[in-house]
Design an enzyme around this catalytic site. Structure first.
Site, PDB file in Angstrom:
ATOM      1  N   SER A 143       4.417  42.302   7.693  1.00 25.87           N
ATOM      2  CA  SER A 143       5.703  42.746   7.164  1.00 25.87           C
ATOM      3  C   SER A 143       5.655  42.700   5.643  1.00 25.87           C
ATOM      4  O   SER A 143       4.882  41.932   5.063  1.00 25.87           O
ATOM      5  CB  SER A 143       6.826  41.833   7.672  1.00 25.87           C
ATOM      6  N   TYR A 157      10.887  33.580   8.950  1.00 28.73           N
ATOM      7  CA  TYR A 157      10.269  34.839   9.356  1.00 28.73           C
ATOM      8  C   TYR A 157       9.213  35.267   8.333  1.00 28.73           C
ATOM      9  O   TYR A 157       8.086  35.639   8.706  1.00 28.73           O
ATOM     10  CB  TYR A 157      11.339  35.923   9.488  1.00 28.73           C
TER      11      TYR A 157
END
Length: 285
Positions: A143, A157
């Site tokens: 990501s 995250y």
């Protein structure tokens, strides 16, 4: 036909919907046979049926990345159906948000169990098989949140995805000598339904995003960027080219970059990207 995909067998864990489904379609269009696995057996089978309807050999499988036995059984089933896997992709992941002080230890554990250790479980099964054959391509989904600091509203995250990025780069370094390639897809802002299902651990917190200079991309565009990057032999494959400029900026002065993001947030800019109606409509296509 693509040499990377034509006639190759591939498994995507985490392809029952969203980006994973679009990647499965893109690989199939480039000539691959695709096994689709997901925690949702129904979602996996739906994706596989879409591929079969388009003329591709495909199979839908259930997989729980939290369980060693489930991951091993999924890979075994994929190889039984399609033959030895040439390409394996770890795309299963979860997302949640909140201020760092509100994220419980159990959520940190859950985040890493799915986003990182789910990949480790699968790679530990598939790597020995690829090493024995002397070929293969492993793909992990990272990501933008793992590339540079902006995700103060989901630190857990971001940390899990930073671990995925580092793991991928170091695996690429190790496995290259054995003829095995590694790529890491790093999505920036992409239109998916994932935020609708995410857990929130703080009230009235601001979701910080990678930058207002970016534009939201469609899932179809993301699948193409990944596939093109794999064909080009790239390791890190961000969805947006702007990521490279940001990485150069961060490397030049990490402290100054954090300070800049802090000033932007205080000025009312949480980094939300631009989005057009056609991108919103693309999720229904």
């Amino acid at each position: 036909m693509s040499e990377t995909f034509a006639g190759k067998s591939a498994l995507i864990i985490g392809a029952g919907q969203n980006i994973g489904r679009r990647i499965a379609q893109e690989w199939a269009a480039r000539g691959a046979r695709v096994a689709v696995a997901d925690i949702s057996r129904e979602g996996a089978e739906e994706t596989a049926q879409i591929l079969r309807d388009a003329g591709t050999e495909a199979v839908g499988l259930h997989c729980n990345v939290l369980e060693d036995a489930s991951v091993a059984a999924t890979i075994d089933a994929a190889e039984k159906a399609l033959g030895p896997l040439d390409i394996h992709m770890n795309n299963a992941g979860i997302l949640s948000g909140g201020n760092p002080q509100d994220i419980p230890m159990a959520e940190w554990q859950r985040m890493f169990d799915v986003n990182l250790f789910g990949m480790v479980r699968a790679n530990n099964v598939i790597m020995p098989r690829m090493l024995e054959r002397g070929s293969g391509h492993i793909v992990n989904t990272g990501s933008f949140a793992g590339l540079y600091p902006f995700a103060a509203s989901r630190v857990h995250y971001a940390a899990s995805k930073a671990a995925v990025v580092s793991m991928s780069q170091n695996l690429a370094l190790y496995l290259k000598q054995f003829g095995i390639r590694v790529s890491c897809l790093c999505p920036g802002p992409v239109m998916t339904s994932s935020p609708d299902a995410m857990k929130h651990f703080s009230e009235n917190y601001v979701m910080r995003a990678p930058g207002s200079h970016l534009s939201v991309m469609t899932q179809q565009q993301t699948a193409k960027v990944l596939s093109d990057g794999m064909e080009a032999g790239r390791i890190l494959i961000p969805t947006h080219d702007e990521a490279w400029e940001t990485l150069v900026e961060v490397a030049a002065d990490p402290d100054a970059f954090v300070e800049k993001k802090h000033r932007e947030f205080l000025a009312g800019d949480p980094g939300r990207p631009g989005i057009t109606q056609d991108v919103i409509d693309s999720i229904k296509a």
